[in-house]
Design an enzyme around this catalytic site. Structure first.
Site, PDB file in Angstrom:
ATOM      1  N   ALA A   1      -4.279  -4.553   3.755  1.00 20.45           N
ATOM      2  CA  ALA A   1      -4.461  -4.785   5.194  1.00 20.45           C
ATOM      3  C   ALA A   1      -3.157  -4.516   5.956  1.00 20.45           C
ATOM      4  CB  ALA A   1      -4.929  -6.213   5.435  1.00 20.45           C
TER       5      ALA A   1
ATOM      6  N   ASP B   1      -7.573  -6.707  -0.593  1.00 17.12           N
ATOM      7  CA  ASP B   1      -6.861  -7.747   0.143  1.00 17.12           C
ATOM      8  C   ASP B   1      -7.605  -9.060  -0.060  1.00 17.12           C
ATOM      9  OD1 ASP B   1      -4.531  -7.618   2.426  1.00 17.12           O
ATOM     10  OD2 ASP B   1      -5.864  -9.335   2.718  1.00 17.12           O
TER      11      ASP B   1
ATOM     12  N   CYS C   1       8.747  -5.453   4.306  1.00 19.52           N
ATOM     13  CA  CYS C   1       9.294  -5.283   5.660  1.00 19.52           C
ATOM     14  C   CYS C   1      10.260  -6.424   5.959  1.00 19.52           C
ATOM     15  CB  CYS C   1       8.179  -5.222   6.704  1.00 19.52           C
ATOM     16  SG  CYS C   1       7.094  -6.672   6.728  1.00 19.52           S
TER      17      CYS C   1
END
Length: 549
Positions: A276, A298, A465
């Site tokens: 996702a 997911d 990230c």
């Protein structure tokens, strides 16, 4: 009061003391200060991935130029930050252009601008009326979004529809219970003077000027809708909502490079473990020219629906979506599994699932009626997904019991993380060393699953990230020390900088090991304060050797 000091955008990103100390050790005080400042700003450009199976970059550039100008959006590079450098591929003074990084000409950059100085019309006798929005709302507005009703927390008295207002941000503050909150209830009336108890908290946190589309009463009565339109933004970036759906996808540059690092090939079977919202999944499928099989998994039902809708919108047929916890991705082989595999006409060859060498692709496998497995999945996907994201009539999500070991040619683990590389970020106080270590432990568990699912000779890509080396370089160290059949592989294109070498000693005696000399250039670390002006990101690519080593 000096209006220039109050009515401006100069946020300071506050960290947990232990986390800040750790990052200063990892990066050095000056570099970490630069990273912290960069995180409070959005990138000065928008990055768009073109669906090359449906259109071309040149066509998208022509259409977007017209659509953005028709919407009234204007780029003003002279108003603030400079353009990304040539290494990023966006030329100076260009409004919209193709990326110049080799093999990324299907990526389009749209130039934004900022920070701009906004005149809010302040006078001592008549200060501007104001609206305070939530921190998450403000972060979205800084990226080009609109201000919706749920994001409005407080407003000056007697505000009517069509009035200009200064828009500021409510940041979380430490509470007496040890948690964080904004300190006032939604609907608070702003006084507009120094007697206002929240007056000084707004200094340096003004993100622009807007015009209300409803009265103050409407903002706190209506459940939804646009509360105000931003007329002057500190950062001027376009919104791509409802523009060229299916032809483009707004995606950060490091995320696009992650799909390239995986290097998917036509006809392969690939797993995206934490897929996702589907950006990397669809990027992988397009690089494969929609030929082969991509499994998107997911743990969230709603997120899987989002992936399915995006897949349908982009017209991709090789992607199958499942609800599956990444920590339970491996299905243990037993005799019942073997028997089920023999009897199920739509299952893949059990020899492929247990073999280290590729066999027939899903397009080549057929059922008793001669219909290919890929065609069956294609028709099933149409029935579930509808014709596009906003026309989807689906709601059903298939659950998976996991996959047999050595099932995939390539696996992408874009792991859930602390997300400390996302931009713009205005608050980081809730992240502690305890939570960062918990994230790292969680990621190791998912990595252990991923390693089992890649066949010998395959490829595993890990990405996050976050700027936290404990979730990046420390994971690489764990992987190489635990699985001797893994080796770091070079990545193409190589755009990010080197990883961190060395280790860090914590006050409780824990030693966190990072990369060793010679390994730093085999990973990609994207620094948000660098000239590339990207989010903070990390990519590591592993080749999987014989697993009996």
């Amino acid at each position: 009061m000096d209006p220039s000091e109050r009515y401006c955008y100069k946020p300071t990103l506050r960290w947990n003391c232990e986390v800040e100390e750790f990052f200063v050790k990892a990066y050095g005080a000056d570099r970490f200060a630069q990273i912290s400042e960069a995180l409070t700003r959005p990138s000065c450009y928008s990055c768009i991935r073109v669906n090359t199976l449906k259109t071309t970059s040149d066509t998208v550039i022509k259409k977007l130029s017209v659509l953005l100008q028709e919407s009234g959006w204007q780029s003003n590079p002279a108003g603030g930050a400079s353009s990304p450098q040539e290494s990023n591929g966006l030329e100076k003074n260009s409004f919209i252009s193709k990326c110049k990084i080799p093999n990324l000409d299907y990526v389009v950059f749209v130039q934004g601008s900022g920070p701009h100085t906004i005149d809010y019309g302040y006078t001592e006798e008549n200060p501007p009326k104001e609206v305070i929005v939530s921190r998450k709302c403000a972060e979205a507005v800084l990226r080009g979004a609109r201000v919706y009703v749920p994001g409005v927390l407080a407003c000056s008295a007697h505000v009517e529809k069509g009035e200009p207002v200064a828009v500021s941000v409510a940041l979380e503050r430490p509470g007496t219970d040890g948690g964080y909150g904004v300190g006032f209830t939604r609907g608070t009336v702003l006084q507009g003077s120094e007697t206002d108890p929240y007056y000084f908290e707004r200094n340096g946190l003004y993100i622009g000027q807007g015009t209300t589309t409803m009265s103050r009463a409407g903002m706190f009565r209506e459940p939804n809708g646009v509360a105000l339109e931003m007329t002057n933004r500190v950062f001027n970036l376009p919104s791509f909502r409802d523009l060229l759906e299916g032809d483009i996808f707004l995606q950060n540059l490091p995320s696009i490079i992650t799909a390239h690092a995986l290097d998917p090939q036509e006809g392969e079977k690939i797993l995206d473990m934490c897929a996702a919202p589907g950006g990397k999944t669809t990027a992988i499928a397009i690089l494969m020219k929609d030929k082969g099989e991509v499994i998107a998994a997911d743990r969230s039902h709603n997120k899987v629906l989002d992936i399915q809708n995006l897949v349908a919108e982009m017209g991709l047929k090789c992607i199958t979506c499942y609800k599956l916890d990444a920590l339970k991705s491996v299905r243990q082989i037993d005799e019942s599994d073997r028997q089920d595999a023999r009897e199920c006409v739509e299952s893949e060859s059990i020899q492929r699932l247990e073999s280290s060498t590729p066999v027939a692709t899903s397009e080549q496998l057929t059922n008793a009626n001669g219909t290919s497995i890929a065609e069956l999945r294609k028709n099933s996907g149409k029935m579930k997904n509808g014709v596009g994201r906003h026309d989807s009539v689906g709601g059903r999500v298939e659950r998976s019991k996991g996959f047999l070991p050595n099932s995939f040619d390539r696996v992408l683990l874009d792991a859930p993380c602390s997300a400390l590389g996302l931009r713009p970020r205005l608050f980081a106080g809730e992240d502690t060393m305890k939570s960062l270590r918990a994230n790292a432990k969680y990621q190791r568990g998912m990595f252990d699953q991923a390693v089992q699912l890649v066949r010998p000779g395959g490829v595993l890509v890990y990405s996050t990230c976050t700027i936290n080396p404990g979730e990046n370089e420390a994971l690489v160290r764990y992987a190489l020390d635990t699985y001797k059949f893994l080796s770091l592989a070079s990545q193409h294109p190589k755009v990010g900088g080197p990883g961190l070498i060395g280790s860090c000693q914590f006050s409780d005696g824990y030693q966190e090991e990072w990369l060793r000399p010679g390994e730093e250039d085999l990973v990609q670390r994207f620094d948000p304060s660098s000239q590339l002006d990207t989010m903070g990101f990390f990519i590591a690519k592993f080749n999987v050797g014989p697993k009996d080593v």
